[in-house]
Motif scaffolding. Structure first.
Motif, mmCIF file in Angstrom:
data_model
loop_
_atom_site.group_PDB
_atom_site.id
_atom_site.type_symbol
_atom_site.label_atom_id
_atom_site.label_comp_id
_atom_site.label_asym_id
_atom_site.label_seq_id
_atom_site.Cartn_x
_atom_site.Cartn_y
_atom_site.Cartn_z
ATOM 1 N N ASP A 128 14.934 -24.156 105.241
ATOM 2 C CA ASP A 128 15.060 -23.573 103.908
ATOM 3 C C ASP A 128 13.845 -22.684 103.658
ATOM 4 N N PHE A 129 14.092 -21.393 103.456
ATOM 5 C CA PHE A 129 12.997 -20.430 103.290
ATOM 6 C C PHE A 129 12.839 -19.957 101.849
ATOM 7 N N HIS A 130 13.359 -20.712 100.884
ATOM 8 C CA HIS A 130 13.269 -20.282 99.494
ATOM 9 C C HIS A 130 11.835 -20.245 98.983
ATOM 10 N N GLY A 131 10.925 -20.927 99.674
ATOM 11 C CA GLY A 131 9.529 -20.901 99.252
ATOM 12 C C GLY A 131 8.816 -19.615 99.609
ATOM 13 N N ALA A 132 9.426 -18.800 100.457
ATOM 14 C CA ALA A 132 8.810 -17.542 100.884
ATOM 15 C C ALA A 132 9.058 -16.441 99.859
ATOM 16 N N MET A 133 8.071 -15.592 99.684
ATOM 17 C CA MET A 133 8.209 -14.461 98.770
ATOM 18 C C MET A 133 9.166 -13.437 99.360
ATOM 19 N N HIS A 134 9.957 -12.775 98.505
ATOM 20 C CA HIS A 134 10.879 -11.740 98.957
ATOM 21 C C HIS A 134 10.094 -10.609 99.619
ATOM 22 N N SER A 135 10.716 -9.997 100.622
ATOM 23 C CA SER A 135 10.017 -8.981 101.415
ATOM 24 C C SER A 135 9.517 -7.806 100.586
ATOM 25 N N GLU A 136 10.275 -7.415 99.556
ATOM 26 C CA GLU A 136 9.873 -6.276 98.735
ATOM 27 C C GLU A 136 8.553 -6.538 98.021
ATOM 28 N N GLU A 137 8.287 -7.804 97.722
ATOM 29 C CA GLU A 137 7.037 -8.162 97.047
ATOM 30 C C GLU A 137 5.956 -8.568 98.043
ATOM 31 N N SER A 138 6.356 -9.279 99.092
ATOM 32 C CA SER A 138 5.363 -9.788 100.035
ATOM 33 C C SER A 138 4.705 -8.682 100.839
ATOM 34 N N ILE A 139 5.407 -7.566 101.057
ATOM 35 C CA ILE A 139 4.782 -6.473 101.804
ATOM 36 C C ILE A 139 3.607 -5.894 101.028
ATOM 37 N N VAL A 140 3.673 -5.942 99.707
ATOM 38 C CA VAL A 140 2.568 -5.459 98.880
ATOM 39 C C VAL A 140 1.347 -6.352 99.074
ATOM 40 N N LEU A 141 1.550 -7.676 99.057
ATOM 41 C CA LEU A 141 0.440 -8.599 99.255
ATOM 42 C C LEU A 141 -0.062 -8.570 100.692
ATOM 43 N N PHE A 142 0.833 -8.354 101.634
ATOM 44 C CA PHE A 142 0.421 -8.268 103.035
ATOM 45 C C PHE A 142 -0.500 -7.069 103.244
ATOM 46 N N ARG A 143 -0.142 -5.928 102.651
ATOM 47 C CA ARG A 143 -0.986 -4.743 102.758
ATOM 48 C C ARG A 143 -2.320 -4.955 102.059
ATOM 49 N N LEU A 144 -2.297 -5.658 100.922
ATOM 50 C CA LEU A 144 -3.531 -5.960 100.213
ATOM 51 C C LEU A 144 -4.416 -6.872 101.059
ATOM 52 N N PHE A 145 -3.793 -7.827 101.730
ATOM 53 C CA PHE A 145 -4.531 -8.733 102.605
ATOM 54 C C PHE A 145 -5.270 -7.950 103.690
ATOM 55 N N LEU A 146 -4.583 -7.016 104.318
ATOM 56 C CA LEU A 146 -5.196 -6.208 105.368
ATOM 57 C C LEU A 146 -6.310 -5.321 104.814
ATOM 58 N N ARG A 147 -6.082 -4.773 103.620
ATOM 59 C CA ARG A 147 -7.089 -3.907 103.011
ATOM 60 C C ARG A 147 -8.356 -4.693 102.690
ATOM 61 N N ARG A 148 -8.196 -5.879 102.131
ATOM 62 C CA ARG A 148 -9.358 -6.715 101.813
ATOM 63 C C ARG A 148 -10.078 -7.155 103.088
#
Length: 221
Positions: A128-148
């Motif tokens: 069950d992957f309902h705990g994962a953020m939707h890709s449209e939102e998680s890509i924003v945080l993923f990019r922020l993670f890399l930037r930081r």
């Protein structure tokens, strides 16, 4: 735990999770493919992984990052701070094990987005992957993670897998050393200071790059 459940089986809590592996080398190859399967799938769908390398490092750490639906900028900054100060390497001067971090060793870090880390299998046998953020939102945080991360670690040492791609991750684990890290549940009530950027480094008497000085500054956070 990343995700906890009640007797009803509903997900009531999810946290950012990183699986850290100490590596002698690691790389990612892959191709982007449609998220929706075509009406008449062919043997070539999804496309086989090509030879295109999207990221590779030598010695360092490979990080599989699972972003949960409740994660925010605070979780991003907390995880970045934790990873750059994680002492899992031998000290470059003394050789003492478990006594040096990425900056002290000038090693690389390969980050791969991994939503499957946010799964639960408490009920039934299908993840069950309902705990994962939707890709449209998680890509924003993923990019922020890399930037930081690149604000602290030299940019060329930060490599990444391609978000939303069908990938093969090649990991040569050193040890083996594999460490799971979850963001704390009480993080929303804490103040998370950003890691200090690596700039204006002063050379020491031996003419070193001053990476050790940045590491010392991070220890004060």
């Amino acid at each position: 735990a990343v995700v906890s459940t009640q007797s009803t089986g509903r997900i009531n809590l999810s946290r950012m999770r990183a699986i850290v592996q100490k590596v002698t080398k690691a790389s990612v190859t892959g191709e982007r493919y449609p998220r929706v399967c075509p009406p008449d799938p062919s043997p070539t769908y999804p496309p086989s992984v090509g030879d295109r390398t999207t990221g590779s490092i030598g010695k360092g750490m490979c990080v599989l990052l699972g972003i949960s639906r409740t994660d925010t900028e605070k979780e991003i900054q907390w995880m970045v701070n934790k990873l750059v100060k994680l002492r899992i390497f031998d000290h470059p001067e003394s050789g003492k094990p478990w006594d040096a971090d990425l900056l002290q060793c000038n090693y690389g870090i390969l980050v791969v987005s991994q939503f499957t880390l946010q799964c639960v299998v408490n009920k039934g046998t299908r993840p069950d992957f309902h705990g994962a953020m939707h890709s449209e939102e998680s890509i924003v945080l993923f990019r922020l993670f890399l930037r930081r991360l690149r604000e602290v670690v030299p940019g060329e040492l930060v490599q990444e897998g391609e978000f939303g791609a069908f990938m093969q991750v090649h990991i040569q684990n050193d040890g083996p050393v594999t460490i799971p890290i979850d963001s704390p549940e009480s993080l929303s009530q804490q103040k998370v200071k950003p890691a200090k950027p690596q700039k204006q480094q002063k050379k020491n008497k031996e003419g070193d790059t001053g990476v050790e000085n940045v590491a010392e500054q991070l220890e004060k956070l």
